[in-house]
Write an enzyme that holds these catalytic residues in place. Structure first.
Site, PDB file in Angstrom:
ATOM      1  N   ASP A  89      -6.275   5.778   3.360  1.00 43.43           N
ATOM      2  CA  ASP A  89      -6.316   4.388   2.918  1.00 43.43           C
ATOM      3  C   ASP A  89      -7.704   3.820   3.231  1.00 43.43           C
ATOM      4  O   ASP A  89      -8.323   4.194   4.225  1.00 43.43           O
ATOM      5  CB  ASP A  89      -5.234   3.612   3.681  1.00 43.43           C
ATOM      6  CG  ASP A  89      -4.991   2.223   3.124  1.00 43.43           C
ATOM      7  OD1 ASP A  89      -5.857   1.357   3.339  1.00 43.43           O
ATOM      8  OD2 ASP A  89      -3.944   1.998   2.513  1.00 43.43           O
ATOM      9  N   HIS A  96       0.829  -1.206   0.000  1.00 42.68           N
ATOM     10  CA  HIS A  96       0.000   0.000   0.000  1.00 42.68           C
ATOM     11  C   HIS A  96       0.865   1.257   0.000  1.00 42.68           C
ATOM     12  O   HIS A  96       0.496   2.267  -0.606  1.00 42.68           O
ATOM     13  CB  HIS A  96      -0.919   0.012   1.227  1.00 42.68           C
ATOM     14  CG  HIS A  96      -2.176  -0.780   1.039  1.00 42.68           C
ATOM     15  ND1 HIS A  96      -3.411  -0.332   1.399  1.00 42.68           N
ATOM     16  CD2 HIS A  96      -2.377  -2.018   0.509  1.00 42.68           C
ATOM     17  CE1 HIS A  96      -4.327  -1.241   1.114  1.00 42.68           C
ATOM     18  NE2 HIS A  96      -3.715  -2.277   0.581  1.00 42.68           N
TER      19      HIS A  96
END
Length: 493
Positions: free
Chosen positions: A131, A18
């Site tokens: 996120d 990520h």
């Protein structure tokens, strides 16, 4: 008075898969649009920021990017039922919320740049990019009067899945496991997907992870304050899904497909595997890697080793210790625990028999450089989205071997829709046998294979599409320009 450049904060979840696309988004906003970025890194006491994480953030351009490492949170009270990587990622973000609030409040109260400001004065904070593992951050940001965005480091199909999860939850109500759904799932722009091909981490509707995901999905669907969803994808790879998303959110939240965002500037020293690739024929090597966290069982590693040997093809294999309990056991780990000797768990004599034709390297390889090397002709991959995009950018055809998260969804698209991958079939016991592995490898790598020719040609076309998307007037370039222009308008108000 000089108009201040926009300043945004980005909050990736733990795990380099990520953090890399978040960092690449920051890099493009900084270099091409003059945006200032603060990247906030969360971690836990048992999984501190890895060397890979530090390398990612240290590669960002200065002085317009800054990194804040938050105090690590503790998992001393964690129950075994919440000890999986996915649960730990979500808990790391939720337990970091007080620290996140403190940092964002401090950044939001920073005075704006003026014509008399010094270079050390930070610009005003205008927006937060969270996120999907950190939806609570959106409430903090809105409380500080900051605009909010959600960045999906994966693809548009993953975003579509989450936006449709509340509806899917109703359909799946009679079943405990998504894999038990009797009919394929059909959502706008998707190929039909079996229940077992949906997100691996939330297959069990009784799990806390599933319940958190449904709650997050409802939040994303109902929260009119979210200014935009940014996805690491581009039109030609997911045109129908992106168009469906844009129609669904028309007049509300904007969808920004800005990919492919792939890692650049790997400044590692020349490694053994790159030197070895220099001595192999062009397009002859199959690269084998299961990403930053993927693990195979002992039996499956044995079958893969024999399959590689039986295929007769050259290979470069990033080898990790087997794990018989979890397919993503290494996701949050920062490196091997002690020396890693592949001979300890590979079949007896395998390394000797394949010497010269194959190379097994422990734990890590400079993947972007490997895929971009002229000797690499194929990629046996877990279908993680970072790896998939890197393969597309380099034009390397795939063998799809999904393990966890959204990887089975990706594999279906890569094999059935885009036709840039072949996929070996597993037996009833879940193992992919050596004969099947060898057959698929030869089909991808041998010049005489019609299957391989089709896949290679489709991947060449997709590589050209990715290049076009990032060109001066490409679809992703325009989407990023639109995003940056919106951010700049915030400083003018």
């Amino acid at each position: 008075m000089k108009q201040a450049p926009p300043h945004i904060a980005i909050l990736p979840s733990p795990g380099v898969s990520h953090q890399i696309p978040f960092a690449e988004l920051a890099r493009r906003l900084v270099l091409h649009h003059g945006v200032h970025v603060t990247i906030i890194i969360c971690s836990s006491t048992d999984h501190p920021p890895s060397d890979a994480t530090k390398a990612v953030v240290e590669s960002l351009p200065t002085p317009h990017t800054r990194t804040v490492f938050l105090p690590p949170v503790s998992f001393d009270d964690l129950l075994p039922t919440d000890s999986g990587p996915g649960a730990k990622v979500a808990l790391t973000m939720s337990r970091s919320l007080p620290s996140i609030h403190h940092v964002l409040k401090s950044l939001a109260s920073t005075p704006a740049l003026t014509s008399t400001s010094t270079n050390s004065s930070p610009p005003p904070l205008v927006a937060v990019f969270a996120d999907p593992f950190a939806p609570d951050v959106l409430d903090i940001a809105k409380g500080l009067d900051l605009s909010t965005y959600v960045f999906f480091p994966s693809n548009a199909m993953a975003l579509s899945f989450f936006l449709h999860l509340p509806k899917l939850d109703e359909i799946a109500a009679p079943y405990d496991l998504l894999k038990d759904l009797p009919e394929p799932v059909k959502l706008p722009g998707w190929p039909p997907l079996r229940g077992g091909d949906l997100f691996g981490s939330i297959q069990d509707r009784r799990s806390n992870t599933y319940k958190r995901s449904v709650q997050t999905s409802k939040w994303f669907v109902s929260d009119e304050g979210i200014k935009g969803f940014v996805v690491n994808s581009f039109m030609d790879v997911e045109s129908e899904v992106i168009k469906a998303l844009q129609e669904k959110k028309a007049g509300e939240t904007v969808i920004y497909p800005v990919g492919p965002l792939v890692q650049t500037g790997q400044n590692h020293e020349v490694s053994e595997c790159l030197t070895w690739l220099d001595n192999q024929p062009r397009g002859s090597v199959l690269y084998v890697s299961f990403g930053s966290g993927g693990t195979l069982s002992s039996d499956q590693i044995t079958e893969l080793a024999f399959g590689l040997e039986m295929s007769g093809q050259r290979f470069l294999w990033v080898v990790r210790r087997p794990n018989n309990e979890s397919a993503n056991a290494e996701y949050l780990n920062s490196g091997p625990k002690g020396p890693l000797e592949a001979s300890d768990f590979l079949p007896n004599g395998f390394l000797k028999r394949t010497k010269g034709r194959g190379l097994a390297v422990p734990f890590w390889a400079p993947q972007a450089k490997v895929l971009g090397h002229g000797s690499t002709g194929g990629f046996l991959s877990h279908c993680g989205w970072n790896s998939t995009l890197e393969s597309i950018v380099c034009g390397v055809p795939l063998i799809a071997w999904p393990l966890y998260a959204e990887q089975k969804m990706n594999a279906v698209v890569l094999v059935e829709s885009l036709k840039v991958a072949l996929r070996p079939k597993a037996g009833e016991d879940g193992l992919i046998r050596r004969e099947e592995i060898a057959e698929v490898i030869k089909a991808l790598m041998e010049d005489t294979s019609e299957e391989g020719r089709i896949v290679r040609n489709h991947m060449k076309d997709l590589k050209d599409s990715a290049t076009k998307a990032l060109s001066a007037d490409g679809s992703s370039t325009r989407a990023l320009f639109e995003l940056a222009s919106t951010l700049k308008s915030m400083t003018a108000n």
